[in-house]
Design a protein around this motif. Structure first.
Motif, PDB file in Angstrom:
ATOM      1  N   HIS A   3      -5.369  11.996  -4.288  1.00  0.00           N
ATOM      2  CA  HIS A   3      -5.491  12.657  -2.988  1.00  0.00           C
ATOM      3  C   HIS A   3      -4.322  12.225  -2.090  1.00  0.00           C
ATOM      4  N   PRO A  15      -3.510  13.698   1.316  1.00  0.00           N
ATOM      5  CA  PRO A  15      -3.588  14.634   2.446  1.00  0.00           C
ATOM      6  C   PRO A  15      -2.500  14.457   3.488  1.00  0.00           C
ATOM      7  N   GLU A  16      -1.974  13.251   3.623  1.00  0.00           N
ATOM      8  CA  GLU A  16      -1.031  13.013   4.705  1.00  0.00           C
ATOM      9  C   GLU A  16       0.424  13.149   4.288  1.00  0.00           C
ATOM     10  N   LEU A  48       3.925   7.229   0.287  1.00  0.00           N
ATOM     11  CA  LEU A  48       2.668   6.568   0.648  1.00  0.00           C
ATOM     12  C   LEU A  48       2.800   5.057   0.461  1.00  0.00           C
ATOM     13  N   MET A  94      -6.491   7.451   5.910  1.00  0.00           N
ATOM     14  CA  MET A  94      -5.150   8.039   5.817  1.00  0.00           C
ATOM     15  C   MET A  94      -4.107   6.975   6.149  1.00  0.00           C
ATOM     16  N   ALA A  95      -2.964   7.093   5.534  1.00  0.00           N
ATOM     17  CA  ALA A  95      -1.875   6.160   5.784  1.00  0.00           C
ATOM     18  C   ALA A  95      -0.743   6.879   6.506  1.00  0.00           C
ATOM     19  N   THR A  96       0.181   6.110   7.021  1.00  0.00           N
ATOM     20  CA  THR A  96       1.380   6.699   7.611  1.00  0.00           C
ATOM     21  C   THR A  96       2.477   6.679   6.548  1.00  0.00           C
ATOM     22  N   ARG A 147       9.302  -2.329  -1.063  1.00  0.00           N
ATOM     23  CA  ARG A 147       7.951  -2.830  -1.398  1.00  0.00           C
ATOM     24  C   ARG A 147       7.977  -3.866  -2.523  1.00  0.00           C
ATOM     25  N   ALA A 166      -5.183   3.090   1.828  1.00  0.00           N
ATOM     26  CA  ALA A 166      -5.953   4.215   2.383  1.00  0.00           C
ATOM     27  C   ALA A 166      -6.628   4.968   1.247  1.00  0.00           C
ATOM     28  N   GLY A 203      -7.256   8.237   1.202  1.00  0.00           N
ATOM     29  CA  GLY A 203      -6.829   9.627   1.039  1.00  0.00           C
ATOM     30  C   GLY A 203      -7.988  10.602   1.108  1.00  0.00           C
ATOM     31  N   PRO A 222      -8.560   9.155  11.332  1.00  0.00           N
ATOM     32  CA  PRO A 222      -8.299   8.914   9.902  1.00  0.00           C
ATOM     33  C   PRO A 222      -7.466   7.675   9.618  1.00  0.00           C
ATOM     34  N   LYS A 223      -6.769   7.151  10.590  1.00  0.00           N
ATOM     35  CA  LYS A 223      -5.960   5.962  10.315  1.00  0.00           C
ATOM     36  C   LYS A 223      -6.675   4.669  10.661  1.00  0.00           C
TER      37      LYS A 223
END
Lengths: 362, 362, 362, 362
Positions: free
Chosen positions: A242, A244-245, A254, A357-359, B336, B348, B350, D352-353
């Motif tokens: 997934h 989404p962001e 991600l 969700m992540a940035t 990373r 996250a 997702g 979401p975050k």
């Protein structure tokens, strides 16, 4: 004799692709993350053979040679293996793929992916020479058709198609792009037109984004082809995660990539929705990329079992919609042996300190 | 000749167990959920051999025979295979395990698990006969030691230990219980005392709950043994899933069990924390159960590499703390390649429509 | 004598609006959800006066008369009060607003909102008569300017502007629409053009969506006006709730509306980001709607204190960026007395069983 | 003449407390976070009167004087107001509380809270002198009874009870402690026993933790009293925030305290569950502390309306279980006008975050 890829697609058959190899084999211990090169074809052929078999058993009609990133420039850069050449890997990979494909009704597809030389200052001639070198092996080993996959620049993919086209074998081409277009901003519709004009008979996308996003991108490609009065078969091999962001840079951006993607992994039920959606949009070559494990491909095959007329071999160990749970020892688990349960479940993450969700980093 | 399990533990060595088989092989297409029986040892020996090898390569010192739930009463109940007996499965499983164990410095452990006859109205004699039948195969195939695992009732586990003990081989015993105790409410400390008195030299827990919870339960066992002036080695083989909301019924009660557990899967970094924690508590037999994939076992081996003095073979494809990413093509991914990044990341999901905790069904 | 609204905006001043009344007074016990009518102006003038004062003290330059939905057709439909007319409410509301406005440098704005008669089959004449009746009170009480707010159909808003325009007083018009346009699909840019042509000197949006979405819609309005070579001041009075998943139907479609919106409430720090963003886009009338409490308006005033040259009265009880915590008894709370802390905090929900996004009902 | 607090409780009546003042008035602009002192009683009596009224209207039977932290040592430390003494504040607060209490069937409770002098090196004599000074005002203004509240150390609370007891008025005592006990580790049961022995007729907890946790602590107090053969009435005034991850240090340790707690705010439906739970445990003085707004108290009163035989005045603006939505303009909102809907809703955070749980700072 087996029907070829175009015969199958022309006849309206659903062709199921195999799943992702590099992420799955990284977890099994045979691929190094960051390098993502396929030297295991030489080093550990049993491991490669086994995962091919699992995808075949799950319903795959295609066994892709385990030749991702297997160009000498990439292998050298990664420095992962010093005494194995790209040619050795590719030869070994073709043999393993063929052996497994012969165990079922599957075709062997020889694959090439984007190259470091393109990103550098190399000329068209130099870049094409890299693809030609790989193609020579595929011709020698007589693969059934060819796949140009995981290209961020449609420009490089065109060159690859042009080279592979010279073999006379069918060519499929999938870009790792988003609905916004390729990394240079070329819209999906235009990408599709350019790939078909370059000679691809099958076009689509693979990797980088989640299934429904990829299906959306392929739909834009379809629209582009229709607008240009061109015809091609459609193909999709998305991530099994997934995302989404994510934007056009895909899941590489991600924070979880590549060592903490677990929580984003799709369930088999997510995959059934994906298969249905891809089918509805007219896509007939439906497979997976990074994150797809054998059971995800099986879910695709099970979702489309009615359309295809049969179930895959591995369904002998999987009753549709969880029916096998009727034999579980706990009554509350037995109560889950039904479609509505799994279709509507929103799985909890078990991680109260993690966001949903992540940035993205880029 | 290899050192035996007790020699190793007596010498203070860290012994790394293998991971879970039924969940992993279900996803690979060889085990049916709800049944969870190991007929693949006969039907698809290559698949079983390959996953054994992956665990060995990941660092496992023990290869458990793939004989979970392989008693005839259970096989009959599940109705999964009609023409294969438990004895056939157990014989085949021993051969495969031995073959792979011989490829490295690993021991073969023959395992028995709880039986349906116990839950019914059967007598001690009948229940013990089931274990004896399995033991006969393990003796014939001369496994290195025996494991009594996945018992919800310490009472049944005691009987199993008593039977297996007659062989003269070392016996390890792990219950699938929580810090609250076994399913009948017997506290972990009392369970440990009873298992040691029955003859087990190694005691601990496996399955049902996440790693840190299982470590907590083993600690309670240790306390119980100390209070009773008994000595035994400690062992833990937990789930590879986050289960913060589970009670003594374990992850079977989670709505996600068994087909939507993806999002709860632990990362390799979670596993390093687990290995450290288990080590700190004095546990020296550290492995995994359902949800553990080969890379999870590798993470355990990597976390304890200094204590053990070496890395596992599969670490040739995994640089510690993501160092291999230094060669990635994207600069933000290269950033990373360091311990602090992965150690502190909260991944996250997702999945914005999914909660972080579920309500257990029982 | 106070400067009028247009003088202020023409001079480039930032005008701060007041916050939402109906949701806030529902929670204080004076408004009934579902009806959302303002009979409290007659029934409990102290309560209305107090909240007006709190907004004034928080920095509001405008006190809107508490006359939302105060047309007789709406009051009759809601059946909430049988013996109070819309005229009585409106008269009382004007008096209270004027009393509080006079306690500071604030203007009184008389507001009208969409009417049930429009949604029915009523003619332009009938609808306009409803607005005229309300306008008569505003003229009698000599409000400083007029606001047409919370209209889903730009068509009805045009009629309202046309009626209010006859008074000669400045008219502001805000629709409760999304970036997709009004409920009939008229894009924001076209809506703005129509409202300005109808006579509004100030245009924008209010309610229904979260602050950053509303700012985005106003930006589209600005673009529309520029393309049409029209000039108008821009205004925004968004929700004080996070609504990431909402479409054009706004927060009414959220499952949490209206009795479980707590968890979506914005913090003061969210509001500072909003104020900055609105300011950057050239919006100079910046206020709030449902979900805005006095401290949210204070946060807007504090964020723009440098641009405006002063802090609001209520900032005597609020040190910027949490500085007041330096006197807290606990050391770890004192450590939070700084901008970076609050600006970067992602607040936990404290609700492990709740998702982060909902599926809108429409 | 009104019945006193003990008469009511002795008769088995449910007494509803008022809600929290400092957090609510901070948001309205009258209290400074970090100081939390009540000078608004002198500076802005209208604001204090209004919120008292809202709680009264919501169903509160008790109006607590707004005298939290109003001892001179605390006021001096906070440096918030230089020209107002604790005595002035306390006198003004008593007058406002009495005025509002007289508008309904409510009693005035004079409250004292923990003092900075205790944490310093002061003697029992010095600490008691601080309480005595506050008591003098309460006696002069003839409050109906006294509350010792928000004490982390039962030792200090005992001294406060002893001082207040000298007045002959009933004394209630609530600690801000967790099920683990007070800050010095004294278990809740022991705390209760000590408070009753010191002279309190009503004991319980307030603040620091969420409602169900506080009810759990009071239950432990009840058990302690029973074991000691002591009798006292039980009282609870918890936070209006979800704090699942808090330990004995309470919500002060949450990263969100005090400026980002919005998302943890309880809904009215959460409050109904709390009221029911408190009632079931035999608690008859049920109110709220920080985070309680008037509608939260109304929810408590509505949940217990059958037991009490009447609804609070503010329920004229709130139909039970959302019935008022039947008149909403949107059909899908009308569909929410029922108990099952609100009782089972798990509200999304819209963030979401953000995670669902935080790591407490202490």
């Amino acid at each position: 004799m087996k029907k070829g890829i175009l015969e199958r697609l022309d006849a309206g058959e659903v062709v199921i692709g195999d799943g992702g190899y590099v992420i799955a084999l990284e977890r099994r211990g045979y691929v190094k993350a960051g390098h993502w090169t396929p030297e295991a074809a030489v080093e550990h052929p049993d491991a490669v053979r086994q995962i091919h078999r699992e995808f075949l058993r799950a319903g795959a009609n295609i066994i892709q040679t385990f030749t991702f990133y297997s160009s000498d420039d990439k292998l050298e850069l990664s420095g992962n293996v010093t005494n194995i050449t790209g040619q050795q890997i590719n030869l070994a990979a073709c043999d393993i793929a063929r052996e497994v494909a012969n165990e079922g009704n599957a075709l062997v597809a020889g694959g090439v992916s984007q190259t470091p030389v393109f990103s550098g200052s190399s000329s068209e001639k130099e870049v094409k020479a890299v693809f030609k070198k790989q193609l020579d092996v595929f011709i020698k080993k007589d693969v059934d058709f060819l796949i140009v996959e995981y290209f961020e620049h449609v420009a490089e993919a065109e060159w690859a198609v042009q080279v592979l086209k010279t073999s006379g074998k069918p060519v499929a081409a999938t870009l790792c792009i988003s609905p916004e277009g390729d990394i240079d901003g070329v819209p999906p519709g235009d990408c599709a037109v350019r790939l078909v004009k370059a000679g691809a008979q099958i076009v689509g996308v693979n990797c980088h984004l989640d299934p429904l996003t990829c299906v959306r991108t392929v739909k834009l490609m379809k629209n582009g082809l229709e607008a240009a009065n061109l015809k091609a078969h459609l193909m999709v091999q998305p991530l099994g995660f997934h995302t989404p962001e994510c934007n056009h840079t895909g899941y590489l951006s991600l924070p979880e990539f590549p060592f903490a993607l677990e929580t984003r992994a799709m369930t088999r039920w997510d995959m059934q929705k994906y298969a249905r959606e891809a089918y509805k949009e007219g896509i007939r070559y439906i497979g997976g990329c990074c994150g797809f494990e054998p059971y995800h491909i099986r879910a695709v095959a099970e979702e489309l079992a009615v359309e295809r007329g049969f179930l895959p071999p591995a369904s002998e160990k999987h009753d549709l919609w969880g029916k096998g749970l009727e034999l579980h020892t706990k009554p509350w688990v037995r109560a889950r042996a039904r479609r509505e349960y799994w279709e509507n479940l929103l799985p909890a993450s078990g991680r109260p300190k993690c966001p949903s969700m992540a940035t993205p980093d880029a």
